[in-house]
Design a protein around this motif. Structure first.
Motif, PDB file in Angstrom:
ATOM      1  N   ASN A 342       0.859  -1.174   0.000  1.00 49.56           N
ATOM      2  CA  ASN A 342       0.000   0.000   0.000  1.00 49.56           C
ATOM      3  C   ASN A 342       0.899   1.229   0.000  1.00 49.56           C
ATOM      4  N   ILE A 343       1.939   1.171  -0.852  1.00 47.31           N
ATOM      5  CA  ILE A 343       2.986   2.196  -0.805  1.00 47.31           C
ATOM      6  C   ILE A 343       2.548   3.464  -1.529  1.00 47.31           C
ATOM      7  N   SER A 344       2.154   3.333  -2.817  1.00 51.41           N
ATOM      8  CA  SER A 344       1.750   4.496  -3.596  1.00 51.41           C
ATOM      9  C   SER A 344       0.915   4.031  -4.775  1.00 51.41           C
ATOM     10  N   GLU A 345       0.369   4.976  -5.516  1.00 51.77           N
ATOM     11  CA  GLU A 345      -0.416   4.643  -6.695  1.00 51.77           C
ATOM     12  C   GLU A 345       0.465   4.170  -7.850  1.00 51.77           C
ATOM     13  N   LYS A 346       1.765   4.415  -7.769  1.00 53.99           N
ATOM     14  CA  LYS A 346       2.661   4.055  -8.874  1.00 53.99           C
ATOM     15  C   LYS A 346       3.240   2.645  -8.725  1.00 53.99           C
ATOM     16  N   ILE A 347       3.337   2.139  -7.516  1.00 55.85           N
ATOM     17  CA  ILE A 347       3.914   0.806  -7.297  1.00 55.85           C
ATOM     18  C   ILE A 347       2.935  -0.041  -6.501  1.00 55.85           C
ATOM     19  N   ASP A 348       2.690  -1.213  -6.992  1.00 53.22           N
ATOM     20  CA  ASP A 348       1.803  -2.148  -6.319  1.00 53.22           C
ATOM     21  C   ASP A 348       2.412  -3.538  -6.459  1.00 53.22           C
ATOM     22  N   PHE A 349       2.619  -4.242  -5.338  1.00 52.68           N
ATOM     23  CA  PHE A 349       3.143  -5.597  -5.426  1.00 52.68           C
ATOM     24  C   PHE A 349       2.421  -6.502  -4.432  1.00 52.68           C
ATOM     25  N   ASN A 350       2.496  -7.804  -4.710  1.00 51.36           N
ATOM     26  CA  ASN A 350       1.831  -8.791  -3.872  1.00 51.36           C
ATOM     27  C   ASN A 350       2.666 -10.069  -3.846  1.00 51.36           C
ATOM     28  N   ILE A 351       2.859 -10.627  -2.662  1.00 47.16           N
ATOM     29  CA  ILE A 351       3.581 -11.893  -2.487  1.00 47.16           C
ATOM     30  C   ILE A 351       2.633 -12.871  -1.790  1.00 47.16           C
ATOM     31  N   PHE A 372       1.153 -36.776   0.126  1.00 44.88           N
ATOM     32  CA  PHE A 372       1.732 -35.975  -0.942  1.00 44.88           C
ATOM     33  C   PHE A 372       1.563 -34.498  -0.633  1.00 44.88           C
ATOM     34  N   PHE A 373       2.412 -33.692  -1.277  1.00 42.42           N
ATOM     35  CA  PHE A 373       2.526 -32.270  -0.939  1.00 42.42           C
ATOM     36  C   PHE A 373       2.617 -31.447  -2.211  1.00 42.42           C
ATOM     37  N   PHE A 374       1.968 -30.304  -2.214  1.00 42.09           N
ATOM     38  CA  PHE A 374       2.198 -29.349  -3.292  1.00 42.09           C
ATOM     39  C   PHE A 374       2.049 -27.935  -2.755  1.00 42.09           C
ATOM     40  N   HIS A 375       2.727 -27.004  -3.410  1.00 44.01           N
ATOM     41  CA  HIS A 375       2.634 -25.607  -2.990  1.00 44.01           C
ATOM     42  C   HIS A 375       2.637 -24.684  -4.205  1.00 44.01           C
ATOM     43  N   ASN A 376       2.191 -23.461  -3.966  1.00 49.12           N
ATOM     44  CA  ASN A 376       2.226 -22.422  -4.988  1.00 49.12           C
ATOM     45  C   ASN A 376       2.725 -21.133  -4.344  1.00 49.12           C
ATOM     46  N   ALA A 377       3.802 -20.594  -4.891  1.00 50.33           N
ATOM     47  CA  ALA A 377       4.367 -19.332  -4.420  1.00 50.33           C
ATOM     48  C   ALA A 377       4.309 -18.336  -5.571  1.00 50.33           C
ATOM     49  N   GLU A 378       3.837 -17.137  -5.292  1.00 50.78           N
ATOM     50  CA  GLU A 378       3.628 -16.173  -6.376  1.00 50.78           C
ATOM     51  C   GLU A 378       4.031 -14.773  -5.932  1.00 50.78           C
ATOM     52  N   ALA A 379       4.648 -14.044  -6.851  1.00 48.46           N
ATOM     53  CA  ALA A 379       4.992 -12.638  -6.630  1.00 48.46           C
ATOM     54  C   ALA A 379       4.524 -11.837  -7.831  1.00 48.46           C
ATOM     55  N   ARG A 380       3.884 -10.707  -7.582  1.00 50.97           N
ATOM     56  CA  ARG A 380       3.325  -9.897  -8.665  1.00 50.97           C
ATOM     57  C   ARG A 380       3.725  -8.433  -8.457  1.00 50.97           C
TER      58      ARG A 380
END
Length: 478
Positions: A342-351, A372-380
């Motif tokens: 929630n830094i600014s209108e110009k930069i938006d990221f999500n992990i 069994f195991f599975f995972h999903n890691a995402e960065a945007r």
């Protein structure tokens, strides 16, 4: 249609919905026997043409009448009708004519299925003076008629009638200004599908044959759902949770025969050695439980929002294997987090990260037990870096572990795009994007049921490029 009548709280409403679905197509089936002691090594060479159609009509009529200033009665009537038609013709290849013209009667079928319900009921609703507590209790009487008519290759009819009492109750309690608890109990019935009723052999996978069962009954389900959430507006800390429990009577499951030698079933169906033959049947019960919880809070100094996530689910499925009862128990444990900016209108990221650990246990087939195991890691990342230019990129890592050999995967999916927004209001956007830059995209899935565990790999589109032109209409004149 809704109408308020003369007396406050007295209303009438009507809702009518209709749907129509059609599909048609054809399928080719070519098989070859490679490892076999059978002197006949010829496989299958067939063509199937199929057509299906279904339509539904559903209506709900409701009338409410106030009893006191804080309570009211509701009376309702809901008719429902569905018709399904399924037509399948399978032809064997004729070597003399070099064409598909020999009708395979065992694999061909024309079937009509009708399901009609009439549901009439009442509900009593009560609230307290502050409107913090709302309670509703009621019940419906339902009459259901299930009919099936096989027209080809043999003429036969199935008719089932059901009379059910379907109680329901809801409690909603607002324990804080931004916090509430909701408990909902409902009952419902679910009829067998046309494919489950249709007495036609499906050999689309010659090693896993299946056929319908015209004698199936509808199931009866008890559903309990609990939801809660609370927000502390001073600190912006939020808690939320969801739990559901389903108990199903007359549950529809599978009866499977694993042929150790060539076997004749249902009088005229040959199940070759090494093949599984499955038919749906009714069981006394099945059970499922699901839950999901979260806690969200801001990290004000660096302008971030952080969420902790987790949940547990459990499914119990009955099945018959060579006439012996097997109960499959599947437990899923999941946990993860989400970090958003929630830094600014110009930069938006999500992990984002979510892991799933699964435990499968069987009462009969111990060799099918597995973890069994599975995972999903995402960065945007979205970055408006200069005068209308926008950079968007996403990294997603998927891991599968503990499944069949050759299916364990660990791959990275990287997508990126560059866009330019025109005009002063940035309403026109031209974007160039690349999907799966690294060429690693994959699709793996595991299906756990009462008789077997199946791992599948699906062909998916990998790297491609896309140009998109978008115009946003954001404002209208009076």
């Amino acid at each position: 249609y809704q109408r308020k009548l003369a007396k406050p709280g007295r209303t009438f409403s009507a809702d009518i919905t209709g749907t129509l679905n059609k599909s048609d197509g054809n399928a080719m089936l070519l098989t070859q026997k490679i490892l076999t002691t059978d002197s006949d090594t010829a496989g299958l060479n067939q063509q199937a043409n199929f057509y299906s159609r279904s339509y539904t009509v559903q209506a709900t009529f409701a009338y409410t009448e106030p009893v006191t200033p804080l309570s009211q009665m509701q009376f309702s009537y809901a008719p429902y009708f569905v018709q399904n038609l399924r037509d399948r013709n399978t032809f064997d290849f004729d070597t003399f004519s070099n064409n598909y013209e020999n009708l395979n009667v065992l694999l061909s079928n024309l079937f009509l299925n009708y399901y009609t319900t009439h549901k009439a009921g009442f509900a009593y609703r009560l609230r307290n003076n502050s409107d913090a507590l709302n309670i509703s209790v009621g019940a419906n009487m339902q009459f259901a008629l299930l009919t099936g008519e096989q027209i080809f290759p043999d003429v036969s009819k199935v008719k089932r009638t059901f009379h059910d009492l379907l109680p329901n109750a809801t409690l909603t309690y607002r324990f804080a200004r931004q916090g509430n608890l909701r408990i909902n109990y409902t009952t419902s019935t679910n009829p067998p599908t046309i494919s489950q009723l249709q007495n036609i052999l499906d050999n689309s996978n010659p090693l896993f044959l299946n056929i319908g069962n015209p004698s199936l009954k509808q199931d009866y389900r008890h559903n309990l759902v609990i939801r809660f959430n609370n927000v502390d507006t001073a600190t912006m800390h939020m808690y939320f949770g969801f739990m559901s429990f389903t108990y199903t009577q007359n549950a529809i499951g599978n009866s499977t025969i694993i042929a150790l030698k060539d076997t004749i079933v249902l009088s005229d169906i040959l199940v070759p050695a090494g093949t599984q033959f499955t038919r749906p049947v009714n069981f006394s019960r099945s059970i499922s439980f699901r839950s999901f919880f979260g806690y969200n809070f801001p990290i004000k100094k660096i302008k971030l929002n952080f969420s902790l996530l987790g949940g547990i689910s459990y499914v119990q499925l009955p099945g018959l294997i060579n006439a012996n009862l097997n109960i499959s128990h599947t437990t899923n444990l999941m946990s993860g987090f989400n970090l958003s900016s929630n830094i600014s209108e110009k930069i938006d990221f999500n992990i984002y990260y979510m892991s799933n650990y699964n435990i499968v246990r069987n009462t009969l087939r111990k060799e099918q037990n597995s973890n069994f195991f599975f995972h999903n890691a995402e960065a945007r990342l979205n970055w408006n870096f200069w005068k209308g230019f926008v950079l968007n990129t996403t990294w997603s890592n998927t891991l599968y572990s503990g499944i069949a050999q050759g299916f364990n995967q660990n791959f990275l999916l990287w997508n990126a795009s560059l866009a330019y927004r025109f005009f002063s209001n940035r309403s026109l956007e031209l974007k160039f994007g690349v999907f799966d830059i690294l060429g690693q995209n994959n699709s793996i899935a595991r299906n756990v049921n009462e008789t077997f565990i199946e791992d599948t790999r699906t062909d998916v589109l990998q790297r491609y490029y896309l140009i998109t032109l978008t115009y946003n209409i954001r404002k209208f004149k009076k």
